[in-house]
Design an enzyme around this catalytic site. Structure first.
Site, PDB file in Angstrom:
ATOM      1  N   ASP A  45     -33.263   8.916  88.859  1.00  0.00           N
ATOM      2  CA  ASP A  45     -34.311   7.904  88.728  1.00  0.00           C
ATOM      3  C   ASP A  45     -35.365   8.361  87.714  1.00  0.00           C
ATOM      4  O   ASP A  45     -36.312   7.622  87.427  1.00  0.00           O
ATOM      5  CB  ASP A  45     -34.921   7.544  90.094  1.00  0.00           C
ATOM      6  CG  ASP A  45     -35.558   8.728  90.804  1.00  0.00           C
ATOM      7  OD1 ASP A  45     -35.457   9.858  90.299  1.00  0.00           O
ATOM      8  OD2 ASP A  45     -36.174   8.506  91.869  1.00  0.00           O
ATOM      9  N   SER A  46     -35.171   9.562  87.132  1.00  0.00           N
ATOM     10  CA  SER A  46     -35.971   9.970  85.969  1.00  0.00           C
ATOM     11  C   SER A  46     -35.813   8.962  84.843  1.00  0.00           C
ATOM     12  O   SER A  46     -36.596   8.966  83.890  1.00  0.00           O
ATOM     13  CB  SER A  46     -35.551  11.368  85.498  1.00  0.00           C
ATOM     14  OG  SER A  46     -34.162  11.440  85.305  1.00  0.00           O
ATOM     15  N   ASP A  84     -28.881   8.396  91.839  1.00  0.00           N
ATOM     16  CA  ASP A  84     -30.080   8.579  92.666  1.00  0.00           C
ATOM     17  C   ASP A  84     -30.419   7.321  93.448  1.00  0.00           C
ATOM     18  O   ASP A  84     -30.274   6.203  92.934  1.00  0.00           O
ATOM     19  CB  ASP A  84     -31.284   8.859  91.755  1.00  0.00           C
ATOM     20  CG  ASP A  84     -31.768  10.298  91.827  1.00  0.00           C
ATOM     21  OD1 ASP A  84     -31.380  11.023  92.759  1.00  0.00           O
ATOM     22  OD2 ASP A  84     -32.543  10.675  90.932  1.00  0.00           O
ATOM     23  N   LYS A 114     -27.688  10.572  95.592  1.00  0.00           N
ATOM     24  CA  LYS A 114     -28.662  11.642  95.834  1.00  0.00           C
ATOM     25  C   LYS A 114     -29.937  11.020  96.372  1.00  0.00           C
ATOM     26  O   LYS A 114     -30.333   9.937  95.921  1.00  0.00           O
ATOM     27  CB  LYS A 114     -28.956  12.417  94.542  1.00  0.00           C
ATOM     28  CG  LYS A 114     -30.054  13.475  94.712  1.00  0.00           C
ATOM     29  CD  LYS A 114     -30.127  14.450  93.533  1.00  0.00           C
ATOM     30  CE  LYS A 114     -30.986  14.004  92.392  1.00  0.00           C
ATOM     31  NZ  LYS A 114     -32.397  13.703  92.729  1.00  0.00           N
ATOM     32  N   GLU A 116     -34.071  12.192  97.970  1.00  0.00           N
ATOM     33  CA  GLU A 116     -35.063  13.271  98.036  1.00  0.00           C
ATOM     34  C   GLU A 116     -35.587  13.475  99.449  1.00  0.00           C
ATOM     35  O   GLU A 116     -35.787  12.504 100.186  1.00  0.00           O
ATOM     36  CB  GLU A 116     -36.252  12.930  97.114  1.00  0.00           C
ATOM     37  CG  GLU A 116     -35.880  12.879  95.646  1.00  0.00           C
ATOM     38  CD  GLU A 116     -37.081  12.582  94.742  1.00  0.00           C
ATOM     39  OE1 GLU A 116     -38.227  12.572  95.230  1.00  0.00           O
ATOM     40  OE2 GLU A 116     -36.836  12.345  93.547  1.00  0.00           O
ATOM     41  N   GLU A 183     -35.637  21.812  93.158  1.00  0.00           N
ATOM     42  CA  GLU A 183     -36.438  21.582  91.949  1.00  0.00           C
ATOM     43  C   GLU A 183     -37.761  22.342  92.017  1.00  0.00           C
ATOM     44  O   GLU A 183     -38.501  22.244  93.012  1.00  0.00           O
ATOM     45  CB  GLU A 183     -36.698  20.075  91.768  1.00  0.00           C
ATOM     46  CG  GLU A 183     -37.520  19.803  90.509  1.00  0.00           C
ATOM     47  CD  GLU A 183     -37.470  18.370  90.004  1.00  0.00           C
ATOM     48  OE1 GLU A 183     -36.757  17.537  90.581  1.00  0.00           O
ATOM     49  OE2 GLU A 183     -38.171  18.101  89.003  1.00  0.00           O
TER      50      GLU A 183
HETATM   51  O1  KIV Z   1     -34.101  11.988  88.579  1.00  0.00           O
HETATM   52  C1  KIV Z   1     -33.687  13.061  88.111  1.00  0.00           C
HETATM   53  O2  KIV Z   1     -33.349  13.171  86.926  1.00  0.00           O
HETATM   54  C2  KIV Z   1     -33.586  14.210  88.993  1.00  0.00           C
HETATM   55  C3  KIV Z   1     -33.388  15.545  88.355  1.00  0.00           C
HETATM   56  C4  KIV Z   1     -34.638  15.987  87.712  1.00  0.00           C
HETATM   57  C5  KIV Z   1     -32.837  16.526  89.304  1.00  0.00           C
HETATM   58  O3  KIV Z   1     -33.723  14.070  90.167  1.00  0.00           O
END
Ligand code: KIV
Length: 282
Positions: A45-46, A84, A114, A116, A183
Site C-alpha cells: 500500500d506504499s 497488502d 499482507k 499490519e 520494518e
Molecule cells: O507497503 C509497502 O510497500 C510495505 C513495505 C514497505 C514492506 O509494506
C-alpha cells in the site's frame, strides 16, 4: 505453477538461502522482476505514496489494491505476488478481514495477502489462514499506524518495546502466518526474532539477519528522491536516466528531428498525385 510458492520459500529458509522481495505496482515492472528471478513481489500500500502521491498509505482502498494487484499478477510467471490489505480493510473484525482478504485474492489472483499488526490482529490472521489464504504479517514500524507512532520511527528501542515487537511477531506466527515483515527494527533484535520464529522474516530496515529482504522498487532504483530512508540502498540511478531521456525527447521534438524517417510509415503513404488531389479538394 509459479516457481515460488509458500512451500518453496519455506524450504529456502530451512536451507539457509536468502529470499528477495521488491514492491511492484504495475505490469511492465512485474515482467522485469520476474525476468530477474526475484522471489516475491509485494503490491504494497506504499503505492499510495509512490504511485498516487499521498503523504502516507492511509487513503488507499481495497478497490485500488485490486487494480494494481491484478496488473502485477499478470506480469509474474514465477515471482510470488503478495498484496497488502489497506488501512481499515481488516481492523474492524475478523469477519471483515476475511471478506476483504478473500476478495483481494479472488479478484487479483495473488498468492498471499499482507496485513499490519501483531497481537491485536492475530484473530484476523487466524480467520484468513483458516480459509486457506496465506498471510504475511508486518510488525515493528507499521506505516498504517504512523499517526499513533508520531511519524515513521524505528520500533523496538528499549527493553519493553523490544519485548513487544518479539511478542507481536510470535503472535503473528501463532495465528498461522507463513512470513512476517520486520520494518525499522534494530538489527540484533531482528536477528533474535528470526532465530525464535519458524516462519520467514522479511526485513526492511532490520539488518541482514532476516531470512528475506524487501525494498520499495522506486527506492532501490533511485527514482524517488524526495525522501530516501536511511535503510535504502540505491542500486541504480534510474531517476536521472529517465530525466535525461525525457530531456533528449523534448529537445528532438522541438528541433523536429523526432520522428525520423525510420520511425514513420512512409511505405504506406499515398502517391504524390493523390495527395495533391486531396490538397485541392479540401
Ligand atoms: O507497503 C509497502 O510497500 C510495505 C513495505 C514497505 C514492506 O509494506
Amino acid at each position: 505453477m509459479s516457481k515460488n510458492t509458500v512451500a518453496t520459500l519455506k524450504a529456502m529458509k530451512e536451507n539457509g538461502e536468502k529470499i528477495s522481495q521488491i514492491t511492484c505496482y504495475d505490469y511492465s515492472t512485474a515482467r522485469l522482476l520476474d525476468a530477474a528471478g526475484i522471489n516475491m513481489a509485494l503490491v504494497g500500500d506504499s503505492l499510495g505514496m509512490t504511485m498516487q502521491g499521498y503523504k502516507d498509505t492511509l487513503p488507499v482502498t481495497v478497490e485500488e489494491m485490486i487494480i494494481y494487484g491484478r496488473s502485477v499478477v499478470r506480469g509474474c510467471e514465477n515471482t510470488m505476488v503478495v498484496v497488502d490489505m489497506p488501512f481499515m480493510s481488516y481492523q474492524i473484525s475478523p469477519a471483515q478481514a476475511l471478506e476483504n482478504a478473500g476478495r483481494i485474492m479472488k479478484e487479483t489472483g495473488c498468492a498471499a495477502i499482507k496485513l499490519e499488526g501483531g497481537k491485536t490482529v492475530a484473530p484476523a490472521i487466524r480467520a484468513i489462514t483458516d480459509a486457506g489464504i496465506p498471510v504475511v504479517g508486518h510488525v515493528g514500524m507499521t506505516p498504517q499506524s504512523t499517526n499513533a507512532f508520531g511519524g515513521f520511527k524505528v520500533q523496538g528501542k528499549g527493553e519493553a518495546n523490544a519485548r513487544r515487537v518479539l511478542e507481536d511477531a510470535l503472535a503473528v506466527q501463532e495465528a498461522g502466518a507463513f512470513a512476517v515483515t520486520l520494518e525499522c527494527v534494530p538489527p540484533k533484535l531482528a536477528a533474535l526474532i528470526t532465530k525464535k520464529l519458524d516462519i520467514i522474516t522479511i526485513g526492511i530496515g532490520a539488518g541482514s539477519g532476516c531470512d528475506a529482504q524487501v525494498l520499495v522498487c522506486q527506492d532501490l532504483l533511485g527514482m524517488f528522491k524526495d525522501f530516501v530512508p536511511k535503510f535504502v540502498k540505491q542500486f541504480a540511478q534510474v531517476g536521472d536516466q529517465m530525466i535525461d531521456a525525457f530531456k533528449a525527447y523534448d529537445q528532438e521534438v522541438k528541433a523536429g528531428t523526432f520522428p525520423a524517417p525510420e520511425q514513420s510509415f512512409a511505405k504506406s503513404d499515398s502517391s504524390d498525385e493523390f495527395l495533391a488531389q486531396l490538397d485541392s479538394e479540401y
